[in-house]
Write an enzyme that holds these catalytic residues in place. Structure first.
Site, PDB file in Angstrom:
ATOM      1  N   LYS A 123      84.519  26.459  43.091  1.00  0.00           N
ATOM      2  CA  LYS A 123      84.844  26.601  41.669  1.00  0.00           C
ATOM      3  C   LYS A 123      86.302  27.020  41.449  1.00  0.00           C
ATOM      4  CE  LYS A 123      80.074  27.618  40.273  1.00  0.00           C
ATOM      5  NZ  LYS A 123      79.232  28.442  39.358  1.00  0.00           N
ATOM      6  N   TYR A 160      76.152  20.270  34.026  1.00  0.00           N
ATOM      7  CA  TYR A 160      75.302  21.439  33.787  1.00  0.00           C
ATOM      8  C   TYR A 160      74.332  21.226  32.624  1.00  0.00           C
ATOM      9  CZ  TYR A 160      77.795  24.484  37.101  1.00  0.00           C
ATOM     10  OH  TYR A 160      78.293  25.076  38.231  1.00  0.00           O
ATOM     11  N   PHE A 180      74.647  31.324  28.316  1.00  0.00           N
ATOM     12  CA  PHE A 180      75.901  31.357  29.083  1.00  0.00           C
ATOM     13  C   PHE A 180      76.561  29.982  29.197  1.00  0.00           C
ATOM     14  CE2 PHE A 180      72.374  31.083  32.184  1.00  0.00           C
ATOM     15  CZ  PHE A 180      72.704  29.914  32.859  1.00  0.00           C
ATOM     16  N   ARG A 223      72.665  27.303  50.576  1.00  0.00           N
ATOM     17  CA  ARG A 223      72.308  28.406  49.673  1.00  0.00           C
ATOM     18  C   ARG A 223      72.381  29.749  50.398  1.00  0.00           C
ATOM     19  NH1 ARG A 223      70.724  26.954  44.934  1.00  0.00           N
ATOM     20  NH2 ARG A 223      69.481  28.795  44.485  1.00  0.00           N
ATOM     21  N   THR A 240      73.372  34.155  43.246  1.00  0.00           N
ATOM     22  CA  THR A 240      74.232  33.670  42.151  1.00  0.00           C
ATOM     23  C   THR A 240      75.154  34.767  41.629  1.00  0.00           C
ATOM     24  OG1 THR A 240      72.466  32.156  41.495  1.00  0.00           O
ATOM     25  CG2 THR A 240      74.194  32.575  39.869  1.00  0.00           C
ATOM     26  N   ARG A 254      79.740  34.336  48.312  1.00  0.00           N
ATOM     27  CA  ARG A 254      79.904  34.995  47.010  1.00  0.00           C
ATOM     28  C   ARG A 254      80.206  36.481  47.178  1.00  0.00           C
ATOM     29  NH1 ARG A 254      75.098  31.364  44.534  1.00  0.00           N
ATOM     30  NH2 ARG A 254      76.346  29.863  43.357  1.00  0.00           N
ATOM     31  N   HIS A 298      79.143  26.508  43.809  1.00  0.00           N
ATOM     32  CA  HIS A 298      77.851  26.002  43.341  1.00  0.00           C
ATOM     33  C   HIS A 298      77.222  25.223  44.486  1.00  0.00           C
ATOM     34  CE1 HIS A 298      74.789  23.825  41.056  1.00  0.00           C
ATOM     35  NE2 HIS A 298      75.167  22.784  41.759  1.00  0.00           N
ATOM     36  N   GLU A 354      72.892  15.392  41.631  1.00  0.00           N
ATOM     37  CA  GLU A 354      74.244  15.955  41.606  1.00  0.00           C
ATOM     38  C   GLU A 354      75.206  15.145  42.471  1.00  0.00           C
ATOM     39  OE1 GLU A 354      72.871  20.571  40.703  1.00  0.00           O
ATOM     40  OE2 GLU A 354      73.940  20.132  42.569  1.00  0.00           O
TER      41      GLU A 354
END
Ligand code: CMP
Length: 140
Positions: free
Chosen positions: A10, A50, A58, A86, A92, A103, A116, A127
């Site tokens: 991101k 999204y 959000f 993941r 998240t 993260r 993501h 995706e």
């Protein structure tokens, strides 16, 4: 099974100049890069990607964040790639992410959360097709 998953590094992580460090984590975990590009998303592209979150409170902040700078979009391939990615990303919300995850190490907030990753085989297929429509996906 060998799977493919969509990964997005991101705008926060791209701005921090840690694309390479994050890609290294994928490579060190045995994932291969099947496709990759650095792109500036338009608002329409981010909203489309999204779309499943369109009704969430959000959504606007998420879209504004995702178009705030370029993103690095990849297709990662390997044994159990969806779950493996993941696990590498962590939760998240970076405050809840396990130590040593991407993260936990690179993200600041639930919006600016560095990466993501697709959450299931069905979403991975959608995706990947969204960003790499000409990439034929074969089992091999
Ligand atoms: P991502 O995996 O890209 O999918 C949707 C994104 O929405 C998520 O990561 C977060 O960056 C962002 N987001 C912001 N608030 C929330 C929330 N309350 N729950 C889930 N995702 C959120």
């Amino acid at each position: 099974a060998i799977e493919r998953t969509l990964s997005i590094i991101k705008p926060d992580a791209v701005a921090k100049n840690v694309i390479g460090q994050i890609v290294s984590r994928f490579e060190n975990a045995g994932l291969k890069i099947a496709a990759a590009k650095l792109v500036q998303l338009s608002r329409a592209e981010a909203e489309g990607f999204y779309a499943v979150h369109a009704a969430r409170p959000f959504f606007n902040d998420l879209v504004n964040f995702m178009i705030s700078g370029p993103v690095f979009v990849q297709v990662l391939e390997g044994e159990g790639a969806i779950l493996k990615n993941r696990e590498l990303m962590g939760a998240t919300d970076p405050k809840k992410a396990e130590a040593g995850t991407i993260r936990a190490d690179f993200a600041e907030s639930i919006d600016a959360n560095a990466v993501h990753g697709s959450d299931a085989p069905e979403t991975a297929a959608v995706e990947i097709a969204y960003f790499f429509p000409t990439l034929n996906v074969y089992a091999r």
